[in-house]
Design an enzyme around this catalytic site. Structure first.
Site, PDB file in Angstrom:
ATOM      1  N   HIS A  90      -7.525   6.834  21.355  1.00 21.17           N
ATOM      2  CA  HIS A  90      -6.678   7.991  21.024  1.00 21.17           C
ATOM      3  C   HIS A  90      -7.439   8.936  20.098  1.00 21.17           C
ATOM      4  O   HIS A  90      -7.479  10.147  20.306  1.00 21.17           O
ATOM      5  CB  HIS A  90      -5.393   7.508  20.357  1.00 21.17           C
ATOM      6  CG  HIS A  90      -4.612   8.558  19.619  1.00 21.17           C
ATOM      7  ND1 HIS A  90      -5.007   9.060  18.392  1.00 21.17           N
ATOM      8  CD2 HIS A  90      -3.464   9.195  19.915  1.00 21.17           C
ATOM      9  CE1 HIS A  90      -4.142   9.961  17.969  1.00 21.17           C
ATOM     10  NE2 HIS A  90      -3.196  10.069  18.881  1.00 21.17           N
ATOM     11  N   ASN A  91      -8.048   8.378  19.059  1.00 22.93           N
ATOM     12  CA  ASN A  91      -8.768   9.216  18.099  1.00 22.93           C
ATOM     13  C   ASN A  91     -10.012   9.846  18.715  1.00 22.93           C
ATOM     14  O   ASN A  91     -10.378  10.972  18.372  1.00 22.93           O
ATOM     15  CB  ASN A  91      -9.139   8.393  16.863  1.00 22.93           C
ATOM     16  CG  ASN A  91      -7.953   8.155  15.953  1.00 22.93           C
ATOM     17  OD1 ASN A  91      -6.803   8.223  16.378  1.00 22.93           O
ATOM     18  ND2 ASN A  91      -8.219   7.864  14.700  1.00 22.93           N
ATOM     19  N   GLU A 145      -8.819  12.686  20.579  1.00 21.10           N
ATOM     20  CA  GLU A 145      -8.443  13.680  19.564  1.00 21.10           C
ATOM     21  C   GLU A 145      -9.671  14.477  19.105  1.00 21.10           C
ATOM     22  O   GLU A 145      -9.610  15.711  18.981  1.00 21.10           O
ATOM     23  CB  GLU A 145      -7.799  12.961  18.382  1.00 21.10           C
ATOM     24  CG  GLU A 145      -7.440  13.830  17.194  1.00 21.10           C
ATOM     25  CD  GLU A 145      -6.959  12.973  16.029  1.00 21.10           C
ATOM     26  OE1 GLU A 145      -7.466  13.181  14.905  1.00 21.10           O
ATOM     27  OE2 GLU A 145      -6.104  12.097  16.227  1.00 21.10           O
ATOM     28  N   LYS A 194      -5.706   2.825  19.703  1.00 25.78           N
ATOM     29  CA  LYS A 194      -5.703   3.872  18.670  1.00 25.78           C
ATOM     30  C   LYS A 194      -7.092   4.483  18.527  1.00 25.78           C
ATOM     31  O   LYS A 194      -7.237   5.700  18.324  1.00 25.78           O
ATOM     32  CB  LYS A 194      -5.237   3.291  17.334  1.00 25.78           C
ATOM     33  CG  LYS A 194      -5.306   4.276  16.158  1.00 25.78           C
ATOM     34  CD  LYS A 194      -4.357   5.448  16.339  1.00 25.78           C
ATOM     35  CE  LYS A 194      -4.569   6.576  15.334  1.00 25.78           C
ATOM     36  NZ  LYS A 194      -4.730   6.208  13.954  1.00 25.78           N
ATOM     37  N   SER A 224      -0.181   6.608  14.742  1.00 26.67           N
ATOM     38  CA  SER A 224      -0.671   7.979  14.829  1.00 26.67           C
ATOM     39  C   SER A 224       0.448   8.967  14.551  1.00 26.67           C
ATOM     40  O   SER A 224       1.599   8.736  14.898  1.00 26.67           O
ATOM     41  CB  SER A 224      -1.256   8.263  16.215  1.00 26.67           C
ATOM     42  OG  SER A 224      -1.724   9.600  16.278  1.00 26.67           O
ATOM     43  N   VAL A 278      -3.348  -0.444   3.837  1.00 23.81           N
ATOM     44  CA  VAL A 278      -4.452  -0.316   2.891  1.00 23.81           C
ATOM     45  C   VAL A 278      -5.683   0.171   3.650  1.00 23.81           C
ATOM     46  O   VAL A 278      -5.725   0.176   4.879  1.00 23.81           O
ATOM     47  CB  VAL A 278      -4.751  -1.656   2.179  1.00 23.81           C
ATOM     48  CG1 VAL A 278      -3.532  -2.117   1.404  1.00 23.81           C
ATOM     49  CG2 VAL A 278      -5.180  -2.735   3.169  1.00 23.81           C
ATOM     50  N   GLY A 292       0.822  -1.203   0.000  1.00 18.87           N
ATOM     51  CA  GLY A 292       0.000   0.000   0.000  1.00 18.87           C
ATOM     52  C   GLY A 292       0.852   1.247   0.000  1.00 18.87           C
ATOM     53  O   GLY A 292       1.447   1.599   1.018  1.00 18.87           O
ATOM     54  N   GLY A 339       1.860   4.927   3.613  1.00 16.49           N
ATOM     55  CA  GLY A 339       2.697   3.764   3.310  1.00 16.49           C
ATOM     56  C   GLY A 339       4.064   4.164   2.791  1.00 16.49           C
ATOM     57  O   GLY A 339       5.092   3.595   3.188  1.00 16.49           O
TER      58      GLY A 339
END
Length: 469
Positions: free
Chosen positions: A185-186, A189, A182, A128, A74, A9, A14
Site C-alpha cells: 500500500h505504501n 502511495e 500495508k 492506514s 510504538v 503508546g 495511539g
C-alpha cells in the site's frame, strides 16, 4: 472495570485509535512509558469515554478482560521487540498482542514464531489513514493468528472506515501478511504521490500556471475518474495561502521530501522476488534525488539543458497530463498487485486481491474511486496475472496512450524530470513487448561467465564458444 483492549503508546496515532475504540463502545486501558502522557491524555482528551489509565505494565495486565488484547502503537523496529519482552511476564497463554505500527513484515513473521512458542497469539495489522483515519476510521489490514483475529473482528470492523456499509477491514493472511499488504500500500502511495507531483510540476514549469490555476484543475479532476484522497488533498494544498507572505504556501516549501522507509522496503522486496516495480522505485529515487538540493542548485548553473517552450493549446495539454497521470496510476497499482501475487506464492499467503482493493477504498491514503474497478477486475478473472490485461484498464490505456506519449515526449524535449511518468510508460511498453533485448544480456553473460542460454528452436540450456578458438 474490566477493559476490552489495552493500547500501548500515546503518540497521536495511539491517542486517536484509543478515542476511536472508546467512542465505538469498546473500553480501552492506555499505557505510555512516559506516564505523564497518560494523565495528559485522560484529562485533556478522554472526556466521558470509557478510557482508563495504566501507569505500569502489571497494572495494564490486571485491567484487561481475558484473553487479554493489547495493541502496540510504538515505533517500528527494536522498540516493538523491547515492549514485547517487557509485557511477556504479565501475559497468560492465549493472550493476544497486536502490532499496529509500520513494522517490516519479516519482523512480524519472526515475532509470530517466537510468540507461538510461548502460546501468545500475535496479530500484525497495517493501519492506514494517518491521524485523521485513526480517529474517524482507518483502513485496517490484519494478518497473523486467525483465532485471534476472530476475537478482534468485532472491534476492528467497528473502528475501521465504512464504505457502502462494509468495513475496510478483513483478514489477509498468516504471520506477516498484514504488514506486507500495508508495505505494498505504501509503495503504491509513493508512486501515486510522485506521479501527482509530476503532473503539478509540468503545469507549473511548462505551462507557467499559478498554484491557483492548478488548484482549479485538480478540483475538476477530483470530480471524475481521478477522484481520490491524494488528488483531493493536492487540490487543497494548492489553494492554501502562506500566513507570512500571502503567497501560495506550496511555493514557499523547500523541494526536499523525506521518507520513512516503507517505499524502499517495497522496492527492495520487489528486487528480491524479481518483480518489476519501476514506478514505485522511481518514486523512491525521486525522494533520494530531492535530498541533493545544494548540489542541484550548483548543477543548475553549469549543466546545460534545452529551453521550455510550449506554444500549443493549454487546455488540450492539460487533458493530456490528465490522461498520462491516469494511465501511469494504473501501472503503479498493477505493479503493486503483481508484487502481492508473487509474495503470496513466496510466503504462502492466499491473498484475495479483490478484497485487498476493497480494504483500500476508505480510510487509507491511496483510497480512490477506481479501486472498485480493481476489485471487479479480480471478480471477472480470479487468476488475472496483471491489471493491464483487464478489459476496463486496457480500454483506459488505449484511449490515453497517445496523450501519455505526448506528455513524456514533450517533457523529455524540454528537459523536465518526470521519472515516475517515464517509468510507468516504459513498464507498459516492456510488458506488452513479445521481444526484449535481453537475449543480448544472456549472450554477454554466457560469453564472460559461461552462464549458458536457452534457444528459440530447441529445449534445454546451451553454451557457446564465442571466439571459435
Amino acid at each position: 472495570m474490566q477493559y476490552e483492549i489495552g493500547l500501548v503508546g500515546l503518540a497521536v496515532m495511539g491517542q486517536n485509535l484509543a478515542l476511536n475504540m472508546a467512542g465505538k463502545g469498546f473500553p480501552v486501558a492506555v499505557y505510555n512509558r512516559t506516564t505523564s502522557k497518560v494523565d495528559d491524555f485522560i484529562n485533556d482528551c478522554a472526556g466521558n469515554l470509557p478510557i482508563g489509565g495504566a501507569y505500569s505494565l502489571p497494572q495494564l495486565a490486571t485491567m484487561l478482560s481475558t484473553p487479554r488484547k493489547i495493541m502496540l502503537m510504538v515505533k517500528a523496529g527494536q522498540p516493538v521487540d523491547d515492549m514485547i519482552e517487557e509485557l511477556l511476564p504479565f501475559l497468560d497463554p492465549g493472550d493476544i498482542l497486536i502490532d499496529g505500527g509500520n513494522s517490516f513484515f519479516l519482523d512480524t513473521v519472526r515475532r509470530t514464531k517466537k510468540l507461538q512458542e510461548k502460546d501468545i497469539r500475535f496479530v500484525g495489522v497495517g493501519v492506514s489513514g494517518g491521524e485523521e483515519g485513526a480517529l474517524f476510521g482507518p483502513s485496517l489490514m490484519p494478518g497473523g493468528d486467525l483465532t485471534a483475529y476472530k476475537l478482534l473482528a468485532p472491534l476492528f470492523s467497528k473502528i475501521a472506515a465504512q464504505v457502502d456499509g462494509e468495513p475496510c477491514c478483513s483478514y489477509v493472511g498468516a504471520d506477516g501478511a498484514g504488514h506486507y499488504v500495508k508495505m505494498v500500500h505504501n509503495g503504491i502511495e509513493y508512486g501515486d504521490m510522485q506521479l501527482i507531483s509530476e503532473a503539478y510540476f509540468i503545469m507549473n514549469q511548462a505551462l507557467g500556471m499559478t498554484a491557483q490555476e492548478i488548484h482549479a484543475v485538480f478540483a475538476e479532476w477530483n470530480k471524475g475518474e481521478l477522484n481520490s484522497y491524494l488528488i483531493e488533498i493536492t487540490r487543497d494544498i494548492l489553494a492554501k495561502k502562506d500566513d507570512i507572505t500571502g503567497r501560495p504556501l506550496l511555493d514557499m516549501i523547500l523541494d526536499t521530501a523525506e521518507q520513512k522507509g516503507t517505499g524502499k522496503w517495497t522496492s527492495q522486496n520487489a528486487l528480491e522476488l524479481g518483480v518489476p516495480t519501476p514506478t514505485i522505485t522511481a518514486a523512491v529515487f525521486a525522494r533520494c534525488m530531492s535530498a541533493y538540493k545544494s548540489e542541484r542548485v550548483v548543477a543548475n548553473k553549469i549543466l546545460p539543458g534545452p529551453p521550455i517552450n510550449y506554444s500549443g493549446n493549454k487546455q488540450e495539454y492539460i487533458q493530456a497530463i490528465h490522461d498520462a497521470l491516469y494511465a501511469s496510476k494504473i501501472c503503479s497499482y498493477a505493479q503493486g498487485f503483481a508484487l502481492l501475487m508473487a509474495a503470496g506464492k513466496a510466503y504462502g499467503w492466499n491473498f484475495n486481491y479483490g478484497e485487498v482493493a476493497l480494504l483500500w477504498r476508505g480510510g487509507c491514503i491511496i483510497r480512490a474511486q477506481f479501486l472498485d474497478r480493481i476489485q471487479q477486475a479480480f471478480v471477472n478473472q480470479k487468476t488475472l496475472p496483471n491489471l493491464l490485461l483487464d478489459k476496463y484498464f486496457r480500454a483506459v490505456i488505449e484511449r490515453s496512450q497517445a496523450n501519455w506519449r505526448l506528455v513524456v515526449k514533450s517533457c523529455k524535449e524540454w528537459g523536465l524530470p518526470i521519472p515516475a511518468l517515464v517509468a510507468s510508460l516504459d513498464y507498459y511498453d516492456a510488458y506488452r513487448s513479445a521481444v526484449l533485448p535481453t537475449n543480448m544480456i544472456q549472450a554477454q553473460r554466457d560469453y564472460f561467465g559461461a552462464h549458458t542460454f536457452q534457444r528459440k528452436d530447441q529445449e534445454g540450456w546451451f553454451h557457446a564458444e564465442w571466439l571459435n578458438r
